[in-house]
Design a protein around this motif. Structure first.
Motif, mmCIF file in Angstrom:
data_model
loop_
_atom_site.group_PDB
_atom_site.id
_atom_site.type_symbol
_atom_site.label_atom_id
_atom_site.label_comp_id
_atom_site.label_asym_id
_atom_site.label_seq_id
_atom_site.Cartn_x
_atom_site.Cartn_y
_atom_site.Cartn_z
ATOM 1 N N GLY A 185 0.852 -1.185 0.000
ATOM 2 C CA GLY A 185 0.000 0.000 0.000
ATOM 3 C C GLY A 185 0.885 1.231 0.000
ATOM 4 N N ASN A 186 0.732 2.097 1.016
ATOM 5 C CA ASN A 186 1.625 3.257 1.120
ATOM 6 C C ASN A 186 2.593 3.110 2.294
ATOM 7 N N SER A 187 2.740 1.891 2.805
ATOM 8 C CA SER A 187 3.666 1.611 3.909
ATOM 9 C C SER A 187 4.980 1.045 3.374
ATOM 10 N N LEU A 188 6.084 1.485 3.954
ATOM 11 C CA LEU A 188 7.413 1.025 3.562
ATOM 12 C C LEU A 188 8.008 0.196 4.690
ATOM 13 N N HIS A 189 8.560 -0.960 4.326
ATOM 14 C CA HIS A 189 9.127 -1.888 5.302
ATOM 15 C C HIS A 189 10.531 -2.304 4.864
ATOM 16 N N LEU B 295 4.764 6.218 2.328
ATOM 17 C CA LEU B 295 5.033 6.873 1.049
ATOM 18 C C LEU B 295 3.907 7.853 0.758
ATOM 19 N N ILE B 296 4.260 9.110 0.518
ATOM 20 C CA ILE B 296 3.284 10.139 0.160
ATOM 21 C C ILE B 296 3.901 10.987 -0.946
ATOM 22 N N ASN B 297 3.240 11.023 -2.103
ATOM 23 C CA ASN B 297 3.707 11.831 -3.236
ATOM 24 C C ASN B 297 5.176 11.597 -3.567
ATOM 25 N N ASN B 298 5.563 10.324 -3.675
ATOM 26 C CA ASN B 298 6.941 9.929 -4.014
ATOM 27 C C ASN B 298 7.978 10.365 -2.992
ATOM 28 N N LYS B 299 7.562 10.605 -1.760
ATOM 29 C CA LYS B 299 8.492 10.881 -0.671
ATOM 30 C C LYS B 299 8.228 9.864 0.437
ATOM 31 N N VAL B 300 9.287 9.528 1.180
ATOM 32 C CA VAL B 300 9.186 8.586 2.282
ATOM 33 C C VAL B 300 9.324 9.361 3.587
ATOM 34 N N PHE B 301 8.408 9.094 4.531
ATOM 35 C CA PHE B 301 8.419 9.738 5.840
ATOM 36 C C PHE B 301 8.482 8.665 6.923
ATOM 37 N N ASP B 302 9.347 8.868 7.930
ATOM 38 C CA ASP B 302 9.497 7.881 9.004
ATOM 39 C C ASP B 302 8.255 7.893 9.898
ATOM 40 N N PRO B 303 8.159 6.961 10.871
ATOM 41 C CA PRO B 303 6.981 6.908 11.733
ATOM 42 C C PRO B 303 6.722 8.203 12.513
ATOM 43 N N ASN B 304 7.737 9.034 12.719
ATOM 44 C CA ASN B 304 7.549 10.312 13.408
ATOM 45 C C ASN B 304 7.142 11.433 12.470
ATOM 46 N N GLY B 305 7.038 11.166 11.167
ATOM 47 C CA GLY B 305 6.613 12.153 10.198
ATOM 48 C C GLY B 305 7.733 12.939 9.551
ATOM 49 N N ARG B 306 8.982 12.570 9.817
ATOM 50 C CA ARG B 306 10.128 13.278 9.234
ATOM 51 C C ARG B 306 10.491 12.680 7.872
ATOM 52 N N ARG C 166 14.160 3.323 -6.808
ATOM 53 C CA ARG C 166 15.151 3.603 -5.761
ATOM 54 C C ARG C 166 14.649 4.682 -4.812
ATOM 55 N N VAL C 167 15.133 4.639 -3.569
ATOM 56 C CA VAL C 167 14.863 5.685 -2.589
ATOM 57 C C VAL C 167 16.195 6.337 -2.250
ATOM 58 N N SER D 180 14.205 17.784 2.241
ATOM 59 C CA SER D 180 14.240 17.411 3.650
ATOM 60 C C SER D 180 13.385 18.272 4.582
ATOM 61 N N ALA D 181 12.852 19.392 4.126
ATOM 62 C CA ALA D 181 12.014 20.229 4.984
ATOM 63 C C ALA D 181 10.586 19.693 5.104
ATOM 64 N N ALA D 182 10.205 18.749 4.265
ATOM 65 C CA ALA D 182 8.845 18.212 4.271
ATOM 66 C C ALA D 182 8.592 17.368 5.523
ATOM 67 N N THR D 183 7.388 17.493 6.079
ATOM 68 C CA THR D 183 6.964 16.666 7.213
ATOM 69 C C THR D 183 5.494 16.284 7.039
ATOM 70 N N VAL D 184 5.081 15.224 7.721
ATOM 71 C CA VAL D 184 3.684 14.790 7.761
ATOM 72 C C VAL D 184 3.368 14.377 9.187
ATOM 73 N N THR D 185 2.134 13.966 9.449
ATOM 74 C CA THR D 185 1.774 13.505 10.783
ATOM 75 C C THR D 185 2.391 12.139 11.066
#
Length: 92
Positions: free
Chosen positions: A16-20, A30-41, A50-51, A58-63
């Motif tokens: 889905g949109n989860s990376l393992h 995964l959101i809009n071709n960017k990967v965010f860690d569990p803390n949203g960074r 490839r990632v 790097s300034a992008a963040t999510v919840t």
């Protein structure tokens, strides 16, 4: 399920949109071709299969998120690539 790889060729599993990681540990989403860690960074940008970590993104963040664990994968790693960016700092 599809697979992605880091810049150096380490396997990353996508469900889905989860990376393992190869071992099944939850690395983020995964959101809009960017990967965010569990803390949203920000952790990396998807370029093809490839990632890579790109300072410009790097300034992008999510919840923050919580994910499940997947079974370990037996798919082999790939060789590295010379894409612009650094190796993402994923644990495994």
């Amino acid at each position: 399920m599809i697979d992605l790889y880091t810049r150096s060729g380490r396997l990353l599993q996508v469900q889905g949109n989860s990376l393992h990681s190869r071992s099944g540990s939850y690395l983020g989403q995964l959101i809009n071709n960017k990967v965010f860690d569990p803390n949203g960074r920000y952790c990396g940008t998807v370029v093809g299969d490839r990632v890579v970590y790109r300072t410009i993104d790097s300034a992008a963040t999510v919840t923050a998120t919580v994910g499940t664990v997947l079974p370990a994968s037996v798919v082999p790693n790939r060789s590295g690539t010379s894409l612009w960016g650094r190796e993402p700092n994923f644990v495994d």
